[in-house]
Every structure is written in structure tokens, then in C-alpha cells.
Write a protein that holds these residues in place. Structure first.
Motif, short mmCIF file in Angstrom:
data_model
loop_
_atom_site.label_atom_id
_atom_site.label_comp_id
_atom_site.label_asym_id
_atom_site.label_seq_id
_atom_site.Cartn_x
_atom_site.Cartn_y
_atom_site.Cartn_z
N THR A 113 0.84 -1.22 0.00
CA THR A 113 0.00 0.00 0.00
C THR A 113 0.87 1.27 0.00
N THR B 280 3.56 1.71 -2.24
CA THR B 280 4.26 1.59 -3.53
C THR B 280 5.31 0.47 -3.61
N HIS C 161 11.35 -0.84 -6.58
CA HIS C 161 10.05 -1.40 -6.19
C HIS C 161 10.09 -2.88 -6.53
N GLY D 167 2.85 -2.33 -6.53
CA GLY D 167 2.38 -1.65 -5.33
C GLY D 167 1.39 -0.54 -5.65
N TYR D 168 0.84 0.02 -4.61
CA TYR D 168 -0.20 1.06 -4.77
C TYR D 168 0.12 2.21 -3.82
N ASN D 169 -0.30 3.40 -4.20
CA ASN D 169 -0.07 4.53 -3.30
C ASN D 169 -1.35 4.79 -2.49
N TYR D 170 -1.53 3.99 -1.45
CA TYR D 170 -2.71 4.13 -0.58
C TYR D 170 -2.32 4.76 0.75
#
Ligand code: PLP
Length: 223
Positions: free
Chosen positions: A81, A83, A94, A98-101
Motif C-alpha cells: 500500500t 508503492t 520497487h 504496489g499502490y499509493n494508498y
């Protein structure tokens, strides 16, 4: 999930998941401050979530929280969450999708301050529910939805059950005409256009409740 903040019989669901080796994901978006048999909702599953959306008991404006006591899963959740960047002082690598949460600091600060107010918010909501319960007790055709046995509910959203859809429609019209915001329950998932073709079981109870339920004002009262 725990509808309107009222805990469901989560231990029965946990037993079924255990029997069939299913990892239980517990959606406690609505139920911060609600307890089932003395244990906080969101802590029964392998992983649970809380929502801090603007309409919830406490809010950070948007976003939420993952709850788990599985260290490995917690570390993985944090990693993907944010990245999925490998910790390193200067390199940016990375190692997974991934995600930018990330929750921005300003929102998190709001959440920390709100968290300190949680007992007060819940006491206020429970007081409102107590008054609703006393009021609706004298009206035989209306059922005020109360916390289930062995539970403490946060009463996030108060709800009443009317005898049928016709009464519900009349109630919605009269209350909204009088500038009291009341709403029907959310449309059942199987009735939404994009899920109409999805397989489903017997939903007769859900359909019956959905046609008769109204959410009534539930916000924290300012002192
Ligand atoms: C049961 C349930 N799950 C998930 C959500 C979504 O939460 P969020 O708005 O924080 O994405 C909600 C929001 O109301 C909810 O009630």
C-alpha cells in the motif's frame, strides 16, 4: 460485515471459514467501537478493515485502516500500500506491484484527534439510540433496530423496520417533506445492474428487510 455497526454472528462465520479453510476478511467499515462477545469487531478475521470515510463514526476525511495480528501479512499490507519500495536510504527500487494508498499526515492527525473523541461519540450515539428505542416502543407497527444479544453496538446508523414497502414509501416522503433526512437501505448488490447476472442464493430475508427498512438521523449530537 457488521451492518449499521451491529455485530453479526461473526463466530459462526469464522467456524464455517475454518471448516472450509477459507481466510476470513472481516469488513468492519461501519463498526468501530462495536463488540461481539466482548471482542472488538474487525479482530475476528485473518484481516479486518475500518473505514474513516466522512460518513463514519470517526473520520479522516477518507481512507481507513487494515487490522491484523498476522505480522507477515501486516508487513506485506504496509509494503504494497506504500508503492512496494524497498527500504533504502537513496535507491528507489520497487520489488512488487504496489499502490499509493498512503494516508496523508494531515488526515492521520485528524484521525488521531478523532480517536481520542471516540468514547464520547459512541456514548452520544448510544444515547440517541436509547431515546429512539423508548420513542418507537409505543408504536407497535415500527421496530427500532437494536444491538443483538451479547453485543455492544456503536449505533453508527439507526434504522427502523416498517410493516411493508408502502408504509416505508409514505414514511420516507413525510419525513423528507418535513426536512428530516431519512433514507431507504442501500440497494441489494444483486439488484445493481452490473451484478444482475451474478449467481445468488435465497435472498428472501434480505429482500423483505430491504423493502421495509429506513435509516433515520444518526449523527453525533454536539454539546
Ligand atoms: C460495509 C462497508 N464496507 C466498505 C465501505 C467502504 O468504505 P470506504 O468509504 O472507506 O471505502 C463501506 C462504506 O460505507 C461500508 O459500509
Amino acid at each position: 460485515m457488521h451492518t449499521f455497526g451491529h455485530p453479526c454472528e461473526i463466530d459462526r462465520i469464522a467456524d464455517i471459514c475454518k471448516r472450509y479453510h477459507i481466510a476470513m476478511v472481516e469488513d468492519s467499515a461501519e463498526s468501530i467501537g462495536s463488540y461481539y462477545k466482548g471482542r472488538h469487531t474487525g479482530t475476528f478475521g485473518k484481516i479486518g478493515i475500518l473505514s474513516f470515510n466522512g460518513n463514519k463514526t470517526i473520520t479522516t476525511g477518507g481512507g481507513g485502516m487494515i487490522i491484523t495480528d498476522d505480522d507477515e501479512l501486516g508487513i506485506l499490507a504496509k509494503h504494497i500500500t506504500t508503492t512496494a519500495k524497498k527500504p533504502h536510504p537513496w535507491e528507489f527500487e520497487h520489488d512488487m506491484i504496489g499502490y499509493n494508498y498512503r494516508m496523508p499526515n494531515i488526515n492521520a492527525a485528524l484521525g488521531c484527534a478523532q480517536m481520542e473523541m471516540l468514547p464520547e461519540f459512541i456514548a452520544s450515539k448510544r444515547q440517541t439510540a436509547t431515546e429512539y428505542e423508548a420513542f418507537f416502543r409505543s408504536i407497535a407497527s415500527v421496530i427500532f433496530v437494536t444491538e443483538p444479544k451479547d453485543c455492544i453496538s456503536n449505533y453508527w446508523l439507526n434504522a427502523i423496520l416498517l410493516p411493508d414497502e408502502e408504509h416505508r414509501e409514505a414514511f420516507l416522503k413525510a419525513s423528507n417533506d418535513a426536512r428530516v433526512i431519512t433514507r431507504p437501505a442501500w440497494i441489494l448488490m444483486n439488484e445493481l445492474q452490473m451484478f444482475k447476472c451474478a449467481p445468488m442464493g435465497d435472498l428472501s430475508i434480505a429482500k423483505d428487510i430491504s423493502a421495509r427498512l429506513v435509516n433515520i438521523p444518526s449523527s453525533v449530537r454536539l454539546t
